[in-house]
Design an enzyme around this catalytic site. Structure first.
Site, PDB file in Angstrom:
ATOM      1  N   HIS A 157     -26.420  28.511-112.685  1.00 10.50           N
ATOM      2  CA  HIS A 157     -25.738  29.777-112.408  1.00 10.50           C
ATOM      3  C   HIS A 157     -24.506  29.928-113.304  1.00 10.50           C
ATOM      4  CE1 HIS A 157     -28.098  29.873-108.675  1.00 10.50           C
ATOM      5  NE2 HIS A 157     -27.838  31.165-108.653  1.00 10.50           N
ATOM      6  N   LYS A 161     -19.570  30.756-110.039  1.00  9.33           N
ATOM      7  CA  LYS A 161     -20.168  30.482-108.723  1.00  9.33           C
ATOM      8  C   LYS A 161     -19.369  29.370-108.039  1.00  9.33           C
ATOM      9  CE  LYS A 161     -24.478  29.694-106.312  1.00  9.33           C
ATOM     10  NZ  LYS A 161     -24.175  30.736-105.328  1.00  9.33           N
TER      11      LYS A 161
END
Ligand code: NAD
Length: 270
Positions: A157, A161
């Site tokens: 990600h 995040k």
């Protein structure tokens, strides 16, 4: 039937903007409210403008109570503590609460359970059709392959995040554990560092990568003697989660109170 009136909490977030755009773009729904945390710079701004659209006549507020009582459903991609509070309000208002927030502990999940007596909750670590289909395939593969096949869940990600492994990686690990009929909590390996020794047979491993602007890449590997099967999903735009959340709200509109998953919404429950 009249359009479903939906509010977005966390309206200034990455997903908040995607949700406002999805509501504006999809049939059968309209934006009825936008909520942010106290002190957020977005307070008082038009939620449409904030999401890069024309003004929608809905101002961002930090007072959820009137918003919840004036809408049919709330889309919530915020943070665990906020989601716990919003579930209580959704129960009081007897509305739909779609929960995309990840990083929720077992205690957080237990805390929202009573709300399901009055509200229709739909909770999923990933609201996309593709990932939920992937989870169904992982469940089947894990049931078909014995412990000669090591299961590893790999995810990447964007750099902002805050939780790891991703809610989706955990959802996929849970699907694998269900297929194998084992308990994920006692059989998962979240970290490896130093002299770890050989891999215990039957464990489910997780590996996390973070960087750049990656929306969400997930792979589940089944690595056995001389062969590896890889099942993967690559999210190209966070709009897939937002559209899935709107679909979940529309699906839940006429259901009984309860705690539902995207498997229920998409008809993938085995
Ligand atoms: P973000 O930080 O950009 O947005 C979160 C927003 O929530 C922020 O604007 C923040 O101010 C707001 N917020 C926090 N507490 C609040 C409160 N008490 N009241 C009102 N607003 C509050 O994060 P993001 O990238 O949009 O992700 C949000 C969550 O959604 C994360 O948990 C992420 O993992 C999850 N997510 C889930 C899916 C899915 O399909 N389930 C997909 C993408 C992201």
């Amino acid at each position: 039937m009249s359009a479903m009136r939906l509010a977005v909490v966390g309206a200034a977030g990455r997903m908040g903007g995607a949700l406002v755009r999805a509501i504006a773009d999809m049939d059968g729904v309209e934006l009825a409210g936008a909520v942010e945390r106290e002190g957020a710079p977005a307070l008082g701004q038009d939620a449409g403008v904030l999401a890069g659209l024309q003004p929608l006549g809905v101002q961002v507020t930090d007072d959820p109570l009137p918003v919840f009582s004036a809408c049919d459903g709330v889309l919530d991609f915020t943070a665990p503590a906020a989601t716990r509070a919003f579930a209580e309000l959704a129960a009081q208002a007897r509305i739909v609460h779609v929960i995309g927030t990840t990083g929720m502990s077992d205690e957080d999940v237990e805390a929202i359970r009573p709300a399901a007596r009055h509200a229709r909750l739909v909770k999923s670590g990933n609201m996309s059709l593709g990932v939920n289909l992937l989870a169904a395939l992982v469940r089947r593969a894990a049931a078909a392959l014995d412990e000669d096949f090591d299961i590893e869940v790999l995810e990447m990600h964007h750099r902002n995040k805050v939780d790891a492994p991703s809610g989706t990686a955990l959802l996929l690990g849970e699907a694998a554990a269900e297929g194998r009929e084992i308990d994920l909590a006692s059989r998962s390996v979240r970290q490896r560092d130093g002299i770890t020794g050989p891999r215990p047979r039957g464990d489910i491993g997780f590996a996390t990568l973070r960087g750049g602007t990656v929306i969400g890449d997930h792979s589940v590997l089944f690595s056995g003697p001389l062969e590896t099967i890889t099942l993967s999903h690559h999210a190209q735009d966070r709009q897939i989660f937002a559209r899935g959340a709107v679909k979940a709200a529309l699906w839940a509109r006429d259901r009984k109170p309860g705690l539902y998953s995207m498997d229920d919404v998409l008809g993938l429950a085995d």
